[in-house]
Design an enzyme around this catalytic site. Structure first.
Site, PDB file in Angstrom:
ATOM      1  N   LYS A   1       0.857  -1.195   0.000  1.00  0.00           N
ATOM      2  CA  LYS A   1       0.000   0.000   0.000  1.00  0.00           C
ATOM      3  C   LYS A   1       0.890   1.242   0.000  1.00  0.00           C
ATOM      4  CE  LYS A   1      -2.606   1.482   3.772  1.00  0.00           C
ATOM      5  NZ  LYS A   1      -2.643   2.961   3.891  1.00  0.00           N
TER       6      LYS A   1
ATOM      7  N   ASP B   1      -3.569   4.201  -1.687  1.00  0.00           N
ATOM      8  CA  ASP B   1      -4.557   4.616  -0.674  1.00  0.00           C
ATOM      9  C   ASP B   1      -4.569   6.131  -0.608  1.00  0.00           C
ATOM     10  OD1 ASP B   1      -6.371   4.645   1.351  1.00  0.00           O
ATOM     11  OD2 ASP B   1      -4.975   4.008   2.911  1.00  0.00           O
ATOM     12  N   TRP B   2      -5.167   6.728  -1.619  1.00  0.00           N
ATOM     13  CA  TRP B   2      -5.119   8.179  -1.733  1.00  0.00           C
ATOM     14  C   TRP B   2      -6.461   8.830  -1.420  1.00  0.00           C
ATOM     15  CZ3 TRP B   2      -1.717   8.527  -6.747  1.00  0.00           C
ATOM     16  CH2 TRP B   2      -0.442   8.069  -6.434  1.00  0.00           C
ATOM     17  N   LYS B   3      -7.468   8.040  -1.187  1.00  0.00           N
ATOM     18  CA  LYS B   3      -8.784   8.543  -0.761  1.00  0.00           C
ATOM     19  C   LYS B   3      -9.195   9.778  -1.560  1.00  0.00           C
ATOM     20  CE  LYS B   3      -8.271   6.691   3.935  1.00  0.00           C
ATOM     21  NZ  LYS B   3      -6.857   6.247   3.924  1.00  0.00           N
TER      22      LYS B   3
ATOM     23  N   ASP C   1     -13.114  14.713  -4.951  1.00  0.00           N
ATOM     24  CA  ASP C   1     -13.092  15.971  -5.711  1.00  0.00           C
ATOM     25  C   ASP C   1     -14.306  15.973  -6.629  1.00  0.00           C
ATOM     26  OD1 ASP C   1     -12.218  18.351  -7.017  1.00  0.00           O
ATOM     27  OD2 ASP C   1     -10.126  17.804  -6.648  1.00  0.00           O
TER      28      ASP C   1
ATOM     29  N   THR D   1     -12.476   6.149  10.173  1.00  0.00           N
ATOM     30  CA  THR D   1     -12.621   5.633  11.549  1.00  0.00           C
ATOM     31  C   THR D   1     -12.254   6.692  12.592  1.00  0.00           C
ATOM     32  OG1 THR D   1     -10.456   4.653  11.279  1.00  0.00           O
ATOM     33  CG2 THR D   1     -12.334   3.181  11.059  1.00  0.00           C
TER      34      THR D   1
ATOM     35  N   GLN E   1      -3.847   1.324  17.324  1.00  0.00           N
ATOM     36  CA  GLN E   1      -5.037   0.611  16.831  1.00  0.00           C
ATOM     37  C   GLN E   1      -5.821   0.107  18.049  1.00  0.00           C
ATOM     38  OE1 GLN E   1      -6.008   0.741  13.874  1.00  0.00           O
ATOM     39  NE2 GLN E   1      -4.271   0.832  12.466  1.00  0.00           N
TER      40      GLN E   1
ATOM     41  N   ARG F   1       2.892  -1.841  10.983  1.00  0.00           N
ATOM     42  CA  ARG F   1       3.994  -1.800  11.932  1.00  0.00           C
ATOM     43  C   ARG F   1       4.407  -3.149  12.515  1.00  0.00           C
ATOM     44  NH1 ARG F   1       1.378   3.305  14.708  1.00  0.00           N
ATOM     45  NH2 ARG F   1      -0.376   2.273  13.705  1.00  0.00           N
TER      46      ARG F   1
END
Ligand code: C5P
Length: 231
Positions: free
Chosen positions: A35, A62-64, A67, A117, A187, A208
């Site tokens: 990712k 994962d650039w969300k 626009d 989240t 988390q 991680r």
């Protein structure tokens, strides 16, 4: 059997492409799916994504995106042209439909981020939404399917719902995964890899526990072993 499990996605949450490259080299054939997030995007993320594709890896951008439809459509078309595999967009109907149009007949799969989240019911009320986070997640899963998205990003908590609504073949990509032996970091409601898969995840994102391990490759292989116990 290959060392990697394609259901394991390792996020390259590292400040430079050089550090990401060193991590990729250390992981070798233990990881086949990476990712690339906004931090790397801000430096050399796209060049790294292209290199990873040349090396036969799968790439999740994962650039969300969020626009106006024309911009999202054109960005999705450009990313599809780079051969990337997964792209996230915010789960608003216009945005999702535009990304699906942009990727056209390419192999790029579009994932909707339903509700971040980091947002709780109080935050949503402040933003003007008269729904709970849970209800908005559910609504947006239905809207993602209607827009032609391939799946959603869902916490281990929401994976059951996403799988129930989306059915077989729907992608449910789940971050917030921690093996029993790893630190939880930030988390708060983590699930183990096996729990996340059992809840309905098609892929898990686990960072991680791998990238901060003394031996990242051994950590990845240990996670793969745990995943293979769940079919
Ligand atoms: O290191 P760790 O396993 O916590 O990394 C999780 C990755 O998944 C990070 O890249 C993080 O941005 C992403 N993510 C998350 N929780 C979400 C959505 C994305 O942890 N709800």
């Amino acid at each position: 059997m290959p060392a990697a499990d394609p259901r394991l996605i390792v996020p390259l949450d590292l400040p430079t492409a050089g550090e990401a490259r060193a991590m990729i080299d250390a992981l070798g054939d233990a990881v086949s799916f990476y990712k690339v997030g906004l931090e790397l995007f801000a430096t050399d993320g796209m060049a790294l994504a292209r290199d990873l594709k040349v090396e036969g890896k799968q790439v999740f951008l994962d650039w969300k995106l969020h626009d106006i439809p024309t911009t999202v459509q054109r960005a999705a078309a450009a990313l599809a042209g780079a051969g990337c595999d997964l792209l996230t967009v915010h789960g608003e109907p216009q945005v999702m439909a535009a990304a699906v149009r942009g990727r056209g007949g390419s192999g790029l799969k579009v994932l909707a981020v339903t509700v971040l989240t980091s947002l709780d019911d109080k935050d949503l009320a402040e933003m003007g939404y008269a729904v709970t986070a849970r209800a908005l997640v559910e609504r947006r899963i239905h809207q993602a399917i209607a827009a032609g998205c391939d799946g959603v990003v869902a916490s281990p908590h929401e994976a059951v719902l996403a799988r129930q609504i989306g059915g077989q073949g729907f992608l449910v990509v789940t971050p917030g995964v921690r093996p029993d032996w790893a630190a939880k970091n930030d988390q708060a409601r983590a699930a183990t890899p096996a729990q996340a898969l059992a809840a309905g995840a098609s892929h898990i994102v686990c960072g991680r526990p791998v990238t901060a391990a003394d031996d990242p490759r051994a950590a990845a292989l240990r996670i793969v072993d745990e995943m293979r116990a769940v079919q």
